[in-house]
Every structure is written in structure tokens, then in C-alpha cells.
Design a protein around this motif. Structure first.
Motif, short mmCIF file in Angstrom:
data_model
loop_
_atom_site.label_atom_id
_atom_site.label_comp_id
_atom_site.label_asym_id
_atom_site.label_seq_id
_atom_site.Cartn_x
_atom_site.Cartn_y
_atom_site.Cartn_z
N ALA A 112 0.90 -1.40 0.18
CA ALA A 112 0.01 0.08 0.32
C ALA A 112 0.90 1.46 0.13
N ASP A 113 1.94 1.19 0.55
CA ASP A 113 2.80 2.46 0.82
C ASP A 113 4.18 2.13 0.50
N PRO A 114 4.56 2.11 -0.78
CA PRO A 114 5.94 1.53 -1.08
C PRO A 114 6.86 2.49 -0.62
N LEU A 115 6.52 3.94 -0.24
CA LEU A 115 7.52 4.80 0.06
C LEU A 115 8.07 4.88 1.64
N ALA A 116 7.24 4.26 2.22
CA ALA A 116 7.54 3.85 3.82
C ALA A 116 8.81 2.97 3.63
N PRO A 117 9.44 3.06 5.01
CA PRO A 117 10.74 2.37 5.14
C PRO A 117 10.54 0.96 5.20
N PHE A 118 11.56 0.17 4.79
CA PHE A 118 11.25 -1.33 4.96
C PHE A 118 11.72 -1.96 6.25
N ASP A 119 11.34 -3.10 6.74
CA ASP A 119 12.06 -3.63 7.82
C ASP A 119 13.28 -4.24 7.17
N PRO A 120 14.34 -4.00 7.70
CA PRO A 120 15.75 -4.59 7.45
C PRO A 120 15.58 -6.19 7.20
N ALA A 121 14.81 -6.74 7.90
CA ALA A 121 14.82 -8.24 8.00
C ALA A 121 14.18 -8.48 6.62
N LEU A 122 13.11 -7.87 6.18
CA LEU A 122 12.63 -7.97 4.65
C LEU A 122 13.86 -7.94 3.62
N LEU A 123 14.58 -6.85 3.71
CA LEU A 123 15.67 -6.63 2.88
C LEU A 123 16.69 -7.75 2.90
N ASP A 124 16.87 -7.96 4.09
CA ASP A 124 18.03 -9.20 4.23
C ASP A 124 17.60 -10.52 3.75
N ALA A 125 16.23 -10.76 3.84
CA ALA A 125 15.70 -12.02 3.41
C ALA A 125 15.89 -12.32 2.04
N VAL A 126 15.32 -11.13 1.10
CA VAL A 126 15.17 -11.28 -0.28
C VAL A 126 16.71 -11.19 -0.86
N ARG A 127 17.73 -10.81 -0.13
CA ARG A 127 19.03 -10.82 -0.68
C ARG A 127 19.41 -12.13 -0.26
N ALA A 128 19.21 -12.83 0.80
CA ALA A 128 19.64 -14.18 1.04
C ALA A 128 19.16 -14.90 0.28
N ALA A 129 17.87 -14.79 -0.45
CA ALA A 129 17.21 -15.98 -1.37
C ALA A 129 17.76 -15.62 -2.79
N HIS A 130 18.20 -14.44 -3.11
CA HIS A 130 18.82 -14.06 -4.30
C HIS A 130 20.33 -14.89 -4.32
N ALA A 131 20.97 -14.69 -3.20
CA ALA A 131 22.39 -15.48 -2.91
C ALA A 131 22.28 -16.78 -3.01
N ALA A 132 21.18 -17.31 -2.45
CA ALA A 132 21.06 -18.87 -2.52
C ALA A 132 20.57 -19.54 -3.84
N GLY A 133 20.39 -18.45 -4.90
CA GLY A 133 20.19 -18.85 -6.24
C GLY A 133 18.60 -18.75 -6.63
N ALA A 134 17.88 -18.32 -5.91
CA ALA A 134 16.33 -18.09 -6.40
C ALA A 134 16.07 -17.15 -7.24
N GLN A 135 15.14 -17.35 -8.12
CA GLN A 135 14.59 -16.20 -8.86
C GLN A 135 13.96 -15.33 -8.10
N ILE A 136 13.94 -14.12 -8.11
CA ILE A 136 13.02 -13.02 -7.68
C ILE A 136 12.48 -12.30 -8.50
N ALA A 137 11.12 -12.15 -8.11
CA ALA A 137 10.06 -11.29 -8.94
C ALA A 137 9.15 -10.58 -7.88
N SER A 138 9.04 -9.33 -8.44
CA SER A 138 8.14 -8.27 -7.63
C SER A 138 7.00 -7.90 -8.92
N LEU A 139 5.92 -7.78 -7.95
CA LEU A 139 4.57 -7.28 -8.65
C LEU A 139 4.37 -5.86 -8.25
N CYS A 140 4.00 -5.17 -9.36
CA CYS A 140 3.71 -3.67 -9.16
C CYS A 140 4.80 -3.05 -8.07
N ALA A 141 4.07 -2.31 -7.07
CA ALA A 141 5.21 -1.64 -6.01
C ALA A 141 6.25 -2.36 -5.18
#
Length: 324
Positions: free
Chosen positions: A77-106
Motif C-alpha cells: 500500500a505504501d511503497p515509500l515507507a521504510p522497509f523492515d531490514p529483515a525483509l531486505l536481508d531475506a530477499v538478498r539471502a534468497a537471491h544469493a542462494a540462487g532463487a529467481q526473484i520477482a516483484s509485482l507492481c510496487a
């Protein structure tokens, strides 16, 4: 079995979450479709508040994303709000582990915040594109396309474009037949041409009487892809000048006529490679390429593999989990 992870957290758009579950959940029992293991991941033990007053308890914590082959991030709903660092770390870790990463809209804002889009081309809803570019100058933001990616990381435009991307990811991993079957069950098109330009408000009126000849021309082209179509011939079918036809076609579809024609010919070739035993040369003729020599570079550039390799991968097999 391929594991697809859906990342959820407070403020995630319920529509995007629903798209992900509609494409990848509850497919194992459907004849002729891959069996997907959809894992909804989020803050451990938390009840996540989606938009619209909905709530969802995650199936697993954020660390489970590293076990997924594909991780999809819904819009929020609010893509300009700060993200929890744990969320950012989680997608970084998934990418580093070899997962494809996709985002929808915002959801592209979260990927950009994690640094995964730096140096890459990305998209988001046209209304948010300038904000994404301003906030993350290392990202090349293309507000025109419905979705874009490089095989490892994908982003999509708003709302329905998320469906387009999800079906594209199914198509590239499991073939056009699987994507088309899911699209039919969702009562949506398995592939849409054009870009966001066709949906951005324009001072040019989209009169119904103007749309009819364009629709008729597209139907005529699809019924005779082997014909030598040119912009001039299409314009004559629509009873317009070439210049007027090309402009109105691009306004209506978001893509120039000849690019649209090429996309339709490649899609038709994919279908015939999957569903028939026709020689590649015959398929090339039916789809308007003339010969396999002419088909091969165009098909490879747009699909990622040569026609014969594509047929070996998808012809006559029940789609399985494979790798993208």
C-alpha cells in the motif's frame, strides 16, 4: 517439485497476494499442470495485515525463502515507507542462494531497497515510476513495459501486469501449454502484447468506433499469419492512412504494428512446436517467417532458446518442475 515463495508483511496488497496464490497454489491435482509447492513466508509467528482488512498467518518464516526456487514479492500500500531490514536481508539471502526473484507492481521498491535492482532495468506501476527512479538512481526504470527481467530478477507494472509476469514465469519454466491452461482457468489472456502506454491516461479520445477496425485488422492478421503483412496492408484493411493506422494501433495496443505482428508469429510458433509434429521449416512457413533459417534468430532472441531446443524441452511431456 518446484517451491515458490510468496513474501508477505503488513501492508501487502491483497490483490497481488491473490494473483500469486491463484497461479501457483492448488495446482498439483490438475491434470496436465505442474505441481507447485507454494510457501507463504513472513515475519515468524506474526499475523500479517493485508490491504482490505484481510489477515494471513505465514506458513514459514523469512529464512524459508532461501529454500525456494522462485520468490515473488507482492506490491504494498505504501511503497515509500521504510522497509523492515529483515525483509531486505531475506530477499538478498534468497537471491544469493540462487532463487529467481520477482516483484509485482510496487514490490519493485523492496527489491530496489535491497540493492537487487542496481544496474538493472526494472519497471513498476506507471504512476510510481518517477518515484522509483528518484529514490533509486542506480536503477534504470522503464515505465513503458508490462514486465521486464534478465532471468534472475523480474519486475512488473501495476495490477493486471502482475498476472502477465506470473504467467510468463510459468511459461518460461514449464511451457506455453501450462501457462495457457492456468490462464484459461483464470479467464485471462495467456499473453498480452504492448506496454503500459495503452493504459496511461491520454488526451486522445479512445472512441469506440475507432477501436472496431483495429480489432478487425488484428483478427485478420491472426487468421493469416503466413501472409506477407505490412503496415500498408493493415492500414488498407482498416481504411486508414499508414501514418494514422500506425499511430492509432500503438495507442490501442502499446506497441507498433510490426512489433506486434512479430510477437504473434513467435507465439504461434511456440504453440505449434509444443502441440504438433510439424517440421520446423513448415512451422516457419505457417507463422510467416518463410523458413527455419529466418525463424531461428528471431525465436531465439525472444524466447531464449532455439526452436528445436524449445521443442525438445516442451513437446509431448507433461510439464514438470524443472528449472527456469
Amino acid at each position: 517439485m518446484r517451491t515458490v515463495g510468496c513474501l508477505i508483511f503488513d501492508g501487502v496488497r491483497a490483490f497481488d497476494y491473490a494473483v500469486i496464490t491463484e497461479v501457483w497454489a492448488n495446482r498439483a491435482a490438475r491434470p496436465g499442470l505442474p505441481g507447485f509447492d507454494l510457501l507463504v513466508c513472513g515475519p515468524p509467528g506474526a499475523r500479517v495485515a493485508l490491504t482490505g482488512g484481510l489477515e494471513r498467518v505465514p506458513d514459514a518464516g523469512l529464512d524459508a525463502l532461501t529454500r525456494c526456487d522462485l520468490v515473488v514479492v507482492p506490491g504494498m500500500a505504501d511503497p515509500l515507507a521504510p522497509f523492515d531490514p529483515a525483509l531486505l536481508d531475506a530477499v538478498r539471502a534468497a537471491h544469493a542462494a540462487g532463487a529467481q526473484i520477482a516483484s509485482l507492481c510496487a514490490g519493485a521498491f523492496l527489491l530496489a531497497g535491497a540493492g537487487l535492482l542496481d544496474g538493472r532495468t526494472a519497471t513498476t506501476h506507471w504512476w510510481l515510476a518517477d518515484r522509483l527512479a528518484e529514490r533509486h538512481p542506480a536503477v534504470h526504470v522503464d515505465p513503458q513495459v508490462l514486465f521486464t527481467g534478465d532471468g534472475r530478477i523480474w519486475t512488473s507494472a501495476g495490477v493486471a501486469a502482475g498476472i502477465d509476469l506470473c504467467l510468463h514465469l510459468v511459461r518460461t519454466a514449464h511451457g506455453q501449454q501450462a501457462a495457457a491452461e492456468i490462464a484459461r482457468s483464470m479467464v485471462t489472456a495467456p499473453f498480452r502484447t504492448g506496454g503500459q502506454a495503452q493504459f496511461i491516461p491520454s488526451p486522445v479520445p479512445a472512441a469506440a468506433e475507432r477501436d472496431d477496425p483495429l480489432t478487425a485488422v488484428r483478427g485478420a492478421v491472426l487468421a493469416a499469419l503466413d501472409s506477407p503483412w505490412t503496415v500498408g496492408r493493415m492500414a488498407r484493411e482498416a481504411v486508414m492512412s499508414e501514418r494514422t493506422f500506425a499511430r492509432r494501433f500503438a495507442e490501442a495496443t502499446g506497441t507498433p504494428p510490426l512489433r506486434w505482428l512479430l510477437e504473434q508469429r513467435v507465439l504461434a510458433a511456440q504453440r505449434l512446436l509444443e502441440e504438433t509434429d510439424l517440421p520446423v521449416d513448415a512451422i516457419a512457413v505457417r507463422c510467416g517467417f518463410g523458413s527455419a533459417v529466418s525463424l531461428r534468430p528471431v525465436f531465439t532472441r525472444r524466447v531464449g532458446v532455439a526452436p528445436r531446443e524449445y521443442r525438445r524441452t516442451f513437446r509431448g511431456r507433461t510439464p514438470d518442475m524443472g528449472t527456469a
